[in-house]
Design a protein around this motif. Structure first.
Motif, PDB file in Angstrom:
ATOM      1  N   VAL A 100       4.755  46.350  56.729  1.00 25.26           N
ATOM      2  CA  VAL A 100       4.318  45.055  56.031  1.00 25.26           C
ATOM      3  C   VAL A 100       2.908  45.096  56.402  1.00 25.26           C
ATOM      4  O   VAL A 100       2.624  44.388  57.574  1.00 25.26           O
ATOM      5  N   LEU A 101       2.056  45.354  55.544  1.00 26.89           N
ATOM      6  CA  LEU A 101       0.526  45.163  55.834  1.00 26.89           C
ATOM      7  C   LEU A 101       0.181  43.802  55.559  1.00 26.89           C
ATOM      8  O   LEU A 101       0.722  42.947  54.720  1.00 26.89           O
ATOM      9  N   THR A 102      -0.724  42.943  56.330  1.00 25.16           N
ATOM     10  CA  THR A 102      -1.140  41.693  55.970  1.00 25.16           C
ATOM     11  C   THR A 102      -2.332  41.270  56.365  1.00 25.16           C
ATOM     12  O   THR A 102      -3.007  41.687  57.710  1.00 25.16           O
ATOM     13  N   VAL A 103      -3.204  40.487  55.857  1.00 25.50           N
ATOM     14  CA  VAL A 103      -4.251  39.863  56.283  1.00 25.50           C
ATOM     15  C   VAL A 103      -4.321  38.395  55.757  1.00 25.50           C
ATOM     16  O   VAL A 103      -3.470  38.080  54.851  1.00 25.50           O
ATOM     17  N   HIS A 125      -9.440  42.507  54.126  1.00 25.71           N
ATOM     18  CA  HIS A 125      -9.970  40.905  54.020  1.00 25.71           C
ATOM     19  C   HIS A 125     -11.468  41.365  53.502  1.00 25.71           C
ATOM     20  O   HIS A 125     -12.285  41.891  54.353  1.00 25.71           O
ATOM     21  N   ALA A 126     -11.904  40.809  52.411  1.00 23.82           N
ATOM     22  CA  ALA A 126     -13.314  40.993  51.888  1.00 23.82           C
ATOM     23  C   ALA A 126     -14.048  39.797  51.277  1.00 23.82           C
ATOM     24  O   ALA A 126     -13.891  39.352  50.269  1.00 23.82           O
ATOM     25  N   GLY A 127     -14.520  39.225  52.546  1.00 23.80           N
ATOM     26  CA  GLY A 127     -15.514  38.298  52.151  1.00 23.80           C
ATOM     27  C   GLY A 127     -16.919  38.655  51.977  1.00 23.80           C
ATOM     28  O   GLY A 127     -17.077  39.600  51.683  1.00 23.80           O
ATOM     29  N   ASN A 245      -6.027  25.800  57.685  1.00 21.82           N
ATOM     30  CA  ASN A 245      -4.915  26.958  57.721  1.00 21.82           C
ATOM     31  C   ASN A 245      -5.466  28.150  56.645  1.00 21.82           C
ATOM     32  O   ASN A 245      -6.711  28.147  56.056  1.00 21.82           O
ATOM     33  N   GLU A 246      -4.724  29.092  56.347  1.00 24.64           N
ATOM     34  CA  GLU A 246      -5.006  30.173  55.466  1.00 24.64           C
ATOM     35  C   GLU A 246      -3.967  30.801  54.776  1.00 24.64           C
ATOM     36  O   GLU A 246      -2.618  30.660  55.022  1.00 24.64           O
ATOM     37  N   MET A 247      -4.365  31.339  53.501  1.00 23.47           N
ATOM     38  CA  MET A 247      -3.207  32.115  52.861  1.00 23.47           C
ATOM     39  C   MET A 247      -2.772  33.300  53.356  1.00 23.47           C
ATOM     40  O   MET A 247      -3.704  34.004  53.962  1.00 23.47           O
ATOM     41  N   GLY A 248      -1.685  33.980  53.191  1.00 26.57           N
ATOM     42  CA  GLY A 248      -1.314  35.098  53.717  1.00 26.57           C
ATOM     43  C   GLY A 248      -1.029  36.109  52.610  1.00 26.57           C
ATOM     44  O   GLY A 248      -0.770  35.937  51.643  1.00 26.57           O
ATOM     45  N   ALA A 249      -1.734  37.297  52.770  1.00 28.95           N
ATOM     46  CA  ALA A 249      -1.745  38.619  51.771  1.00 28.95           C
ATOM     47  C   ALA A 249      -0.833  39.553  52.371  1.00 28.95           C
ATOM     48  O   ALA A 249      -1.033  39.914  53.565  1.00 28.95           O
TER      49      ALA A 249
END
Length: 263
Positions: A100-103, A125-127, A245-249
């Motif tokens: 399970v990949l996550t950023v 993760h591409a800001g 907080n952040e969203m999880g992908a």
């Protein structure tokens, strides 16, 4: 129930489970030093259980706005949410089913990549800094080098992120963009005719990077939602004034599409 949205074009392939979590003040998915690790681990377990995925097979990275991409080994699967194994990395690729990949993001975009031919996936993760340094293209190349993925077959989805109108940048960012992208910088930098201030189009920047990497336009979808405009659904560094907080992908190859060594 922890709410989320899915990248429809990638979901239609049938070999990938992918999700992007939505704002929920009661749920933290991203661990930061000083926070309760057990609580965040349990939130991830609950969230992934909804997707029929295992938190024991998470692959986490220590995000630093780099253009570094890591190809997952069996030993990487089950990385701690403390993100202390794969450091200074913002992209991950794999062909291991079940991993399970996550950023995590809060105004930056998460770029999802899936090749239904080689049965491989990538997530980054591409800001702004990642986009300017073309991390999405590096991720595509890593999939090609490690799994034989053909960019022409890869499906891509750019998650909700900050929109151009909300993303005002200063002179330093403008000069950095011009220095890295030259003439192409004009496509992503827009000057407000009323204020004279410069705005950065993050979605367009990542789109241009993906097209340059060989992704076909018909295989690329971009969320129309802005994390800053809609803070009822998303966390936003700009809109909230800080990271609260952040969203999880999350992204995983379904085990029935087995390829490579088991984990």
């Amino acid at each position: 129930m922890i709410n989320y949205i899915t990248p429809e074009n990638i979901d239609r392939t049938g070999f990938v489970t992918a999700a992007f979590s939505l704002r929920d003040p009661q749920v933290r998915l991203y661990f930061r030093p000083g926070e309760k690790y057990e609580e965040i681990a349990e939130n991830n377990r609950r969230f992934l259980e909804q997707l029929d995925l295992s938190a024991d097979k998470l692959v986490t990275v220590n995000q630093k706005h780099t253009a570094n991409v890591h190809a997952v080994s069996p030993e990487d699967v089950g990385c701690s949410l403390k993100r202390d194994r794969i450091r200074d990395t913002d992209g991950i690729v794999t062909d291991i089913p079940g991993a399970v990949l996550t950023v995590n993001v809060a105004d930056c975009s998460a770029v999802y990549l899936a090749d239904p031919v080689s049965k491989s996936i990538g997530l980054c993760h591409a800001g702004r800094r990642g986009a300017l340094n073309k991390i999405a293209a590096v991720t595509v190349r890593k999939m090609s080098e490690n799994f034989g993925a053909d960019p022409a077959h890869i499906l891509a989805w750019i998650s909700p992120c900050i929109c151009r109108e909300c993303y005002e940048v200063g002179t330093e960012v403008k000069e950095e963009t011009l220095g890295l992208w030259g003439e192409k910088a004009g496509a992503v930098l827009r000057e407000d005719p009323h204020t004279g201030r410069t705005h950065f189009d993050l979605k367009l920047a990542n789109r241009l990077v993906l097209l340059e990497a060989g992704i076909r336009s018909e295989n690329l979808e971009i969320s129309g939602e802005c994390t800053c405009c809609d803070r009822s659904r998303f966390y936003s560094f700009r809109g909230d004034g800080k990271i609260i907080n952040e969203m999880g992908a999350y992204m995983s190859i379904r085990p029935e599409c087995f390829r490579g060594e088991d984990i």
